[in-house]
Motif scaffolding. Sequence first.
Motif, PDB file in Angstrom:
ATOM      1  N   HIS A   1       0.836  -1.211   0.000  1.00 41.03           N
ATOM      2  CA  HIS A   1       0.000   0.000   0.000  1.00 41.03           C
ATOM      3  C   HIS A   1       0.866   1.255   0.000  1.00 41.03           C
ATOM      4  CE1 HIS A   1      -3.146   2.846   0.927  1.00 41.03           C
ATOM      5  NE2 HIS A   1      -2.489   3.219   2.020  1.00 41.03           N
ATOM      6  N   TRP A   2       1.927   1.272   0.784  1.00 41.80           N
ATOM      7  CA  TRP A   2       2.807   2.445   0.814  1.00 41.80           C
ATOM      8  C   TRP A   2       3.462   2.682  -0.537  1.00 41.80           C
ATOM      9  CZ3 TRP A   2       5.730   1.918   6.150  1.00 41.80           C
ATOM     10  CH2 TRP A   2       4.814   2.197   7.174  1.00 41.80           C
ATOM     11  N   HIS A   3       3.818   1.596  -1.219  1.00 40.36           N
ATOM     12  CA  HIS A   3       4.426   1.742  -2.545  1.00 40.36           C
ATOM     13  C   HIS A   3       3.422   2.325  -3.536  1.00 40.36           C
ATOM     14  CE1 HIS A   3       6.987   0.903  -5.989  1.00 40.36           C
ATOM     15  NE2 HIS A   3       5.978   0.263  -6.560  1.00 40.36           N
ATOM     16  N   THR A   4       2.168   1.874  -3.458  1.00 39.17           N
ATOM     17  CA  THR A   4       1.144   2.379  -4.378  1.00 39.17           C
ATOM     18  C   THR A   4       0.795   3.834  -4.065  1.00 39.17           C
ATOM     19  OG1 THR A   4       0.243   0.145  -4.568  1.00 39.17           O
ATOM     20  CG2 THR A   4      -1.165   1.958  -5.288  1.00 39.17           C
ATOM     21  N   ALA A   5       0.666   4.151  -2.766  1.00 38.82           N
ATOM     22  CA  ALA A   5       0.305   5.513  -2.362  1.00 38.82           C
ATOM     23  C   ALA A   5       1.492   6.462  -2.333  1.00 38.82           C
ATOM     24  CB  ALA A   5      -0.359   5.485  -0.983  1.00 38.82           C
ATOM     25  N   LYS A   6       2.678   5.977  -2.646  1.00 36.69           N
ATOM     26  CA  LYS A   6       3.900   6.796  -2.671  1.00 36.69           C
ATOM     27  C   LYS A   6       4.166   7.462  -1.328  1.00 36.69           C
ATOM     28  CE  LYS A   6       3.591   7.691  -7.633  1.00 36.69           C
ATOM     29  NZ  LYS A   6       3.557   8.711  -8.706  1.00 36.69           N
ATOM     30  N   VAL A   7       3.944   6.688  -0.270  1.00 36.24           N
ATOM     31  CA  VAL A   7       4.284   7.177   1.060  1.00 36.24           C
ATOM     32  C   VAL A   7       5.788   7.260   1.231  1.00 36.24           C
ATOM     33  CG1 VAL A   7       4.052   6.730   3.543  1.00 36.24           C
ATOM     34  CG2 VAL A   7       2.128   6.306   2.003  1.00 36.24           C
ATOM     35  N   LEU A   8       6.489   6.265   0.717  1.00 32.33           N
ATOM     36  CA  LEU A   8       7.946   6.243   0.736  1.00 32.33           C
ATOM     37  C   LEU A   8       8.409   5.217  -0.270  1.00 32.33           C
ATOM     38  CD1 LEU A   8       9.450   4.290   3.760  1.00 32.33           C
ATOM     39  CD2 LEU A   8       7.176   3.902   2.882  1.00 32.33           C
ATOM     40  N   GLY A   9       9.712   5.243  -0.570  1.00 33.59           N
ATOM     41  CA  GLY A   9      10.296   4.223  -1.425  1.00 33.59           C
ATOM     42  C   GLY A   9      10.464   2.919  -0.665  1.00 33.59           C
ATOM     43  N   VAL A  10       9.874   1.853  -1.170  1.00 32.84           N
ATOM     44  CA  VAL A  10       9.847   0.592  -0.453  1.00 32.84           C
ATOM     45  C   VAL A  10      11.155  -0.175  -0.614  1.00 32.84           C
ATOM     46  CG1 VAL A  10       8.671  -1.639  -0.329  1.00 32.84           C
ATOM     47  CG2 VAL A  10       7.348   0.450  -0.566  1.00 32.84           C
ATOM     48  N   ARG A  11      11.835  -0.029  -1.735  1.00 35.96           N
ATOM     49  CA  ARG A  11      13.048  -0.824  -1.977  1.00 35.96           C
ATOM     50  C   ARG A  11      14.133  -0.587  -0.935  1.00 35.96           C
ATOM     51  NH1 ARG A  11      13.998  -0.938  -8.582  1.00 35.96           N
ATOM     52  NH2 ARG A  11      12.057  -2.083  -9.077  1.00 35.96           N
ATOM     53  N   PRO A  12      14.460   0.665  -0.588  1.00 30.27           N
ATOM     54  CA  PRO A  12      15.465   0.840   0.486  1.00 30.27           C
ATOM     55  C   PRO A  12      15.032   0.235   1.815  1.00 30.27           C
ATOM     56  CG  PRO A  12      15.159   2.880  -0.736  1.00 30.27           C
ATOM     57  CD  PRO A  12      14.079   1.952  -1.189  1.00 30.27           C
ATOM     58  N   LEU A  13      13.745   0.268   2.108  1.00 27.14           N
ATOM     59  CA  LEU A  13      13.258  -0.314   3.357  1.00 27.14           C
ATOM     60  C   LEU A  13      13.354  -1.836   3.325  1.00 27.14           C
ATOM     61  CD1 LEU A  13      12.057   0.339   6.095  1.00 27.14           C
ATOM     62  CD2 LEU A  13       9.789   0.251   5.060  1.00 27.14           C
ATOM     63  N   LEU A  14      13.039  -2.445   2.180  1.00 34.63           N
ATOM     64  CA  LEU A  14      13.184  -3.898   2.059  1.00 34.63           C
ATOM     65  C   LEU A  14      14.646  -4.316   2.185  1.00 34.63           C
ATOM     66  CD1 LEU A  14      10.666  -4.731  -0.820  1.00 34.63           C
ATOM     67  CD2 LEU A  14      10.468  -5.304   1.597  1.00 34.63           C
ATOM     68  N   PHE A  15      15.542  -3.506   1.631  1.00 36.51           N
ATOM     69  CA  PHE A  15      16.963  -3.803   1.782  1.00 36.51           C
ATOM     70  C   PHE A  15      17.382  -3.736   3.244  1.00 36.51           C
ATOM     71  CE2 PHE A  15      21.332  -2.165   2.112  1.00 36.51           C
ATOM     72  CZ  PHE A  15      22.019  -3.214   1.488  1.00 36.51           C
ATOM     73  N   ALA A  16      16.875  -2.727   3.972  1.00 39.74           N
ATOM     74  CA  ALA A  16      17.188  -2.619   5.400  1.00 39.74           C
ATOM     75  C   ALA A  16      16.650  -3.825   6.158  1.00 39.74           C
ATOM     76  CB  ALA A  16      16.609  -1.325   5.970  1.00 39.74           C
ATOM     77  N   HIS A  17      15.425  -4.246   5.844  1.00 39.49           N
ATOM     78  CA  HIS A  17      14.861  -5.430   6.494  1.00 39.49           C
ATOM     79  C   HIS A  17      15.729  -6.663   6.234  1.00 39.49           C
ATOM     80  CE1 HIS A  17      11.619  -3.044   7.691  1.00 39.49           C
ATOM     81  NE2 HIS A  17      10.634  -3.509   6.958  1.00 39.49           N
ATOM     82  N   ALA A  18      16.162  -6.821   4.983  1.00 36.06           N
ATOM     83  CA  ALA A  18      16.954  -8.004   4.628  1.00 36.06           C
ATOM     84  C   ALA A  18      18.291  -8.024   5.365  1.00 36.06           C
ATOM     85  CB  ALA A  18      17.168  -8.044   3.117  1.00 36.06           C
ATOM     86  N   VAL A  19      18.957  -6.878   5.440  1.00 35.38           N
ATOM     87  CA  VAL A  19      20.260  -6.828   6.117  1.00 35.38           C
ATOM     88  C   VAL A  19      20.089  -7.097   7.612  1.00 35.38           C
ATOM     89  CG1 VAL A  19      22.185  -5.318   6.728  1.00 35.38           C
ATOM     90  CG2 VAL A  19      21.268  -5.292   4.412  1.00 35.38           C
ATOM     91  N   HIS A  20      19.131  -6.455   8.239  1.00 34.40           N
ATOM     92  CA  HIS A  20      18.929  -6.659   9.675  1.00 34.40           C
ATOM     93  C   HIS A  20      18.459  -8.079   9.984  1.00 34.40           C
ATOM     94  CE1 HIS A  20      18.166  -2.049   9.779  1.00 34.40           C
ATOM     95  NE2 HIS A  20      19.457  -2.328   9.862  1.00 34.40           N
TER      96      HIS A  20
END
Length: 527
Positions: A433-452
Motif C-alpha cells: 500500500h505504501w508503494h502504491t500511495a507513494k508514502v515512501l520508497g519501499v526498496r530501500p526499506l526492504l533492503f534494510a529489512h533483509a540486512v537486519h
Amino acid sequence: MSAVTRSLGWNYGGSALGMLFQLGYTAIAARLVSPDHFGAYATACSVTVLLGYVANSGLATCVLRAEQPTRCLLRTVFTLAAAFGLVCFCAALLAAPLLTAVWEGTQTAGMLRVLAAQFLVQPAALAAVAALRRLERPRTAVRAELAGQVTGSALALTLLLAGWNPYALATAFPLSAACTLALAACALLPERRRSPADARPWRRRPRPASAAQAPTEHGAPSVPAAPARLPVGLPVPARELLRSSGFFTGYGLVQSATNNAPLWLAGATLGATAAGHYSRAALLTGIPLTVLAQGLHRAVTPALADARAAGRIPPQAVHDVLCSASAVGLMGLGALAGLGPAALLLLLGPTWETASSLVPVLAAGAALWMLCSTASSVDTVRRDTRALLRAQLAAIGATALMLCFAWAYQSLLLAACATVVAPLAGHLVQLAHWHTAKVLGVRPLLFAHAVHAAVGTALGLSAALGLRSHPPHYGLLLGLGAMLPVALACAVLRTRLPVYATARRHGLVRSHPRSHPCTSASQAPSI
C-alpha cells in the motif's frame, strides 16, 4: 539531543528496568505455581485484554494524537475512562462463570474476578501517562509506570509467598495500575507558583543560574520555571472523542483476538498445561517486544503528529522509523531466538522444556510483529484507516489458516507458527500500500529489512550452536561467546548497516568528515 531521542532513552531505560524486575518475578512465581495454574491465569488475562480495549476505548491514543492537549480534553477523557472501566468491571464479573464452562477450570473464573478490579483504574492511568508523554515529559511518565509495575509485582509476590496461591498472580495488574494512576495524576495537577516571600525561612532559595532564575529588576531572584500548565481550551464533547476512539477500540479488539487465538486454541484442544507452556514462552518473547514496540511508539507518535499537523510527514522520517524498528526487532529478537530456550529453562526450571522449544518460533513472530505494529502506528498518525484494515484482514486470514492446520494435526508448534505468518502477511500488505500511495520508497526499506534479518539470523544460529547439548547456565555463557564473532563483524562493517546510516543522519553517531552532505545530521528530516 532531539525530543524523540530523549523520549526513547527514557522509555527504553525504564522499560529495561521493568523487564528485569518482571523476569525475576516470573522466575520466582514459576517455582511456586504449577503450569496448569499458569494456563488458567493466561486464559483469564487474555479475556481481560479484550475487555481492556473496550475500557480504554482508544482514549490514550486520542491523547497522544491530539494537536493541543487541554484541561477540557483531559476532563472528558477521564470521565469516559471511569464510565467504560466500570462497565467492563461488571462485564468481567458476569463473564467469569462462562469461562468455567468453556475451559473447564475453576481457577480461571476466580482469577478473572480478581483481574477485573484493574478496569476501575487502568483506563485513567493509561490516559494520564499518555498526557504526560504528549506534554513531552517522558521522564515523569516512565517513573510513574516503573514505580507502579514494581509496586504491584512486589505486593503480588508477597501475597504469593504468604500462601494465596494461585490467585495472588492476578493481583499484580490492579495494584500496578492503581499506583501508576496516583503518581501520574499528581504530576498532572497544576502547581501553584509561589513568590520568594512565601518561602520558608529554613528553605534554601535557588541560585540564579539561568535567565529564568536571574535577579529581577527589583533585585530579588525569581522563582524557577515550573512545568508548563495545560491551557483550559474549549469544551470537548464526549461524542467527538467516541467518534475517533471507536475505530481504535474495534481495531484493538480484533487485533487482540488475533494475537490470543493460538493460546485459546491450545487451551481448548490441548489442555491447560499446553496453554501454560505456550503462555510462558510467549511471555519471554512478549516482554522485550512490548518494551521495544511501545517505547518506539510512545516516542515517535507525538513527533509524527506534530509533523502531520504542520503539513505532511516526510517520507524519510517514515523510513527512519521503520528502519529503527527493523534493526531493534530483527537483530535483538534474533539473538533472543538463540539464547531464549536456555534462558527460559534457567528462569523457570527443567520442567518447562516444552515452553523452551517454542521460544525460537515465537521470537521470530515477535520480530515481525515489531515491524507490523510500527507501520500501523505510522498509518494511525496518517489517519489511513483503510490501510490499517487491509493489514489486519491479511493477518486474520493468515492466522485462521495456520490454526486450521494446528487443529487438524493437534500441534502446539503449528499454533505458534501462526504468530510468524500473521505479521508477515500484514506487513507485506502495508508495504504494498505504501508503494502504491507513494508514502515512501519501499526498496530501500526492504533492503534494510533483509540486512537486519540476516544479522539477526546469524546471531540466533551462532547462539543456538554455542548452547547446544549444554546445561542452561553453561549454555548461556557459551551462546554469548558464540555470538561475539558476529557482533565483532557487525562492529567492523557498521557503516554498511542501514541503521547506522539512520543514526548518523540524526546525529546519534559522528559523521565522517568526507561523508556526503545528504547524510549529515543537519540535512536529516526531523521526526
